[in-house]
Design an enzyme around this catalytic site. Structure first.
Site, PDB file in Angstrom:
ATOM      1  N   HIS A 126     -15.053   4.307   8.908  1.00 10.67           N
ATOM      2  CA  HIS A 126     -14.818   4.607   8.094  1.00 10.67           C
ATOM      3  C   HIS A 126     -15.561   4.985   7.187  1.00 10.67           C
ATOM      4  O   HIS A 126     -14.711   5.718   6.084  1.00 10.67           O
ATOM      5  CB  HIS A 126     -14.075   3.699   6.968  1.00 10.67           C
ATOM      6  CG  HIS A 126     -12.182   3.271   8.150  1.00 10.67           C
ATOM      7  ND1 HIS A 126     -12.075   3.289   9.327  1.00 10.67           N
ATOM      8  CD2 HIS A 126     -11.021   3.380   7.520  1.00 10.67           C
ATOM      9  CE1 HIS A 126     -10.641   2.838   9.242  1.00 10.67           C
ATOM     10  NE2 HIS A 126      -9.883   3.502   8.448  1.00 10.67           N
ATOM     11  N   GLU A 143       1.089  -1.165   0.464  1.00 12.50           N
ATOM     12  CA  GLU A 143       0.095  -0.085   0.396  1.00 12.50           C
ATOM     13  C   GLU A 143       0.935   0.838   0.208  1.00 12.50           C
ATOM     14  O   GLU A 143       1.164   1.888   0.646  1.00 12.50           O
ATOM     15  CB  GLU A 143      -0.637  -0.300   1.268  1.00 12.50           C
ATOM     16  CG  GLU A 143      -1.964   1.085   0.939  1.00 12.50           C
ATOM     17  CD  GLU A 143      -2.836   1.495   2.304  1.00 12.50           C
ATOM     18  OE1 GLU A 143      -4.197   2.631   2.201  1.00 12.50           O
ATOM     19  OE2 GLU A 143      -2.627   0.686   2.972  1.00 12.50           O
ATOM     20  N   ASP A 158      -7.522  -3.512   7.063  1.00 12.76           N
ATOM     21  CA  ASP A 158      -6.849  -2.120   7.078  1.00 12.76           C
ATOM     22  C   ASP A 158      -6.390  -2.719   8.288  1.00 12.76           C
ATOM     23  O   ASP A 158      -6.197  -1.226   9.066  1.00 12.76           O
ATOM     24  CB  ASP A 158      -7.780  -0.922   7.012  1.00 12.76           C
ATOM     25  CG  ASP A 158      -7.019  -0.062   6.449  1.00 12.76           C
ATOM     26  OD1 ASP A 158      -5.223  -0.174   6.155  1.00 12.76           O
ATOM     27  OD2 ASP A 158      -7.013   1.060   6.502  1.00 12.76           O
ATOM     28  N   HIS A 178      -0.225   7.908   5.590  1.00 12.02           N
ATOM     29  CA  HIS A 178       1.130   6.884   5.073  1.00 12.02           C
ATOM     30  C   HIS A 178       2.308   8.648   4.937  1.00 12.02           C
ATOM     31  O   HIS A 178       1.850   9.525   4.810  1.00 12.02           O
ATOM     32  CB  HIS A 178       1.317   7.038   3.585  1.00 12.02           C
ATOM     33  CG  HIS A 178       0.426   5.842   3.346  1.00 12.02           C
ATOM     34  ND1 HIS A 178       0.914   4.603   2.818  1.00 12.02           N
ATOM     35  CD2 HIS A 178      -0.567   5.385   3.725  1.00 12.02           C
ATOM     36  CE1 HIS A 178       0.659   3.946   2.789  1.00 12.02           C
ATOM     37  NE2 HIS A 178      -0.759   4.198   3.045  1.00 12.02           N
ATOM     38  N   ALA A 197      -6.047   6.147  11.109  1.00 10.41           N
ATOM     39  CA  ALA A 197      -4.841   5.556  10.433  1.00 10.41           C
ATOM     40  C   ALA A 197      -4.822   4.095  10.661  1.00 10.41           C
ATOM     41  O   ALA A 197      -4.382   3.742  11.709  1.00 10.41           O
ATOM     42  CB  ALA A 197      -3.491   5.832  11.203  1.00 10.41           C
ATOM     43  N   ASP A 215     -16.049  -1.114   9.891  1.00 13.79           N
ATOM     44  CA  ASP A 215     -16.229  -0.788  11.426  1.00 13.79           C
ATOM     45  C   ASP A 215     -16.679   0.569  12.093  1.00 13.79           C
ATOM     46  O   ASP A 215     -16.421   0.495  13.238  1.00 13.79           O
ATOM     47  CB  ASP A 215     -14.757  -0.766  11.648  1.00 13.79           C
ATOM     48  CG  ASP A 215     -14.579   0.862  10.644  1.00 13.79           C
ATOM     49  OD1 ASP A 215     -15.345   1.794  10.239  1.00 13.79           O
ATOM     50  OD2 ASP A 215     -12.859   1.060  11.490  1.00 13.79           O
ATOM     51  N   GLY A 216     -17.793   0.653  11.486  1.00 13.56           N
ATOM     52  CA  GLY A 216     -18.739   2.265  11.840  1.00 13.56           C
ATOM     53  C   GLY A 216     -17.966   2.783  12.186  1.00 13.56           C
ATOM     54  O   GLY A 216     -17.910   4.015  12.362  1.00 13.56           O
TER      55      GLY A 216
END
Length: 382
Positions: free
Chosen positions: A244, A122, A267, A134, A302, A241-242
């Site tokens: 993102h 990635e 992720d 990043h 992140a 995940d609720g």
């Protein structure tokens, strides 16, 4: 070794049915319905789904794949295996060339051992404007010579690379990646609709965490989201995940792509399975609060603290996805993307016995990998 598991609710690619199955030498050899064979091991009516396949994971249990430490990487894989992820790619983040090469070589050894199924880059060929977590100072234009050196370090285990298609040289690198058998993904991009289409035409077949780290969908400027959603060749990653992506948007995306083009991913970063506090993601400092990971500097999301069992459970409970479709999105679709669906991804005769036993609340109660219990079911069920 032969083993028959009985009193199951089996989630197959087409239905959920009561029955039993037999495992011989690590593979599923028989699947039956109804009454159990007399010599079977009862699982007490528990639900059994295929082992989860996560194509995008950076860490967990306090460790990270980008650290390039074999003991740490093995511990990360073991943590996710305990949560039902029987097949995983180790995702690396943007780093200096020598750091990436070193981590790649370490992870290739773990691929040889069967601990992980491959390596996902990635970065570093990402858009500075959409860099997310990043390090922008380490981003660079696509470099085919560097890519070839990473392939060499990976010794055939590099499976996927995420690229921003608008960067100079990106389309050529996408073509080269595909020619080398590496899945090309579009992500961390500021591309226009047309630039994204060009990336797909060059061979890209994945949207890296769709919606995140790319321009939002707009009615006059559709950008990458519209291009990636509409093209039947593209599989979209979704982080359920609720945090993102709002559940309503997830439902819209799944309604468009269907379970055959949707791969739920974690992720996950080092804090998965851990408490709040300070962590690292590659060279970046991350603060986790309330289970949400954000960069200390700037506050960008992140990664996540998600595990695949939770992604499966949220799909069924929060999104209203059927058990069959949830299993497809967490196992068969990502397995197909990696070209592994002849061996894993569903409960089917001839495939490896990668199984997850779930209780009535859809929480992991047992994990089997290639016919061996790595997390035996609780005594009252097995």
């Amino acid at each position: 070794m032969s083993m028959t598991l009985t009193d199951l609710r089996i989630v197959t690619p087409s239905e959920v049915h009561d029955g039993w199955l037999t495992v011989d030498d690590g593979r599923i050899t028989r699947i039956g319905r109804g009454n159990r064979p007399q010599d079977g091991h009862s699982l007490g009516g528990r639900l059994v789904v295929p082992g989860f396949v996560d194509i995008h994971s950076h860490g967990g249990a306090g460790g990270s794949y980008p650290d390039g430490e074999p003991v740490t990487a093995a511990a990360v894989a073991a943590f996710h295996l305990d949560r039902g992820t029987t097949t995983t790619l180790a995702s690396l983040v943007t780093a200096a060339p020598e750091t990436l090469a070193r981590a790649t070589a370490v992870l290739a050894e773990l691929c040889d051992q069967g601990v992980i199924a491959g390596i996902h880059f990635e970065g570093p060929y990402l858009a500075a404007k959409r860099c997310g977590a990043h390090d922008p100072a380490l981003l660079r234009a696509p470099d085919r010579a560097e890519f070839r050196s990473l392939l060499k370090a990976g010794r055939g285990h590099v499976r996927m690379i995420t690229i921003a298609p608008e960067l100079p040289g990106a389309l050529d690198l996408i073509r080269e990646a595909v020619a080398e058998g590496v899945v090309a993904a579009i992500g961390h991009t500021d591309a226009t609709y047309e630039q994204t289409i060009a990336g797909i035409e060059a061979g890209a077949t994945v949207a890296t965490h769709l919606f995140n780290a790319m321009p939002p969908l707009a009615h006059r400027s559709p950008g990458p989201i519209a291009a990636l959603l509409q093209d039947e060749r593209v599989t979209v990653e979704l982080i359920n995940d609720g945090v993102h992506v709002h559940p309503a948007v997830l439902r819209l995306a799944i309604a468009r792509t269907g379970p055959g083009r949707t791969a739920l991913v974690t992720d996950a970063m080092a804090a998965a399975g851990m408490g709040d506090g300070r962590y690292r993601l590659g060279p970046m400092d991350v603060e986790v609060s309330g289970g949400v990971a954000r960069l200390v500097d700037g506050g960008a999301i992140a990664g996540s603290t998600l595990t695949m069992d939770a992604a499966f459970r949220r799909a069924v409970v929060d999104l209203g996805v059927s058990l069959v479709d949830a299993a497809r999105m967490t196992a068969l679709t990502p397995a197909r993307l990696l070209g592994l669906d002849d061996a894993i991804g569903s409960i089917s005769i001839g495939k490896y016995a990668d199984l997850v036993v779930l209780d009535d609340d859809l929480r992991v109660d047992g994990v089997m990998k290639r016919g061996t219990w790595v997390r035996p079911p609780s005594p009252r069920h097995g």
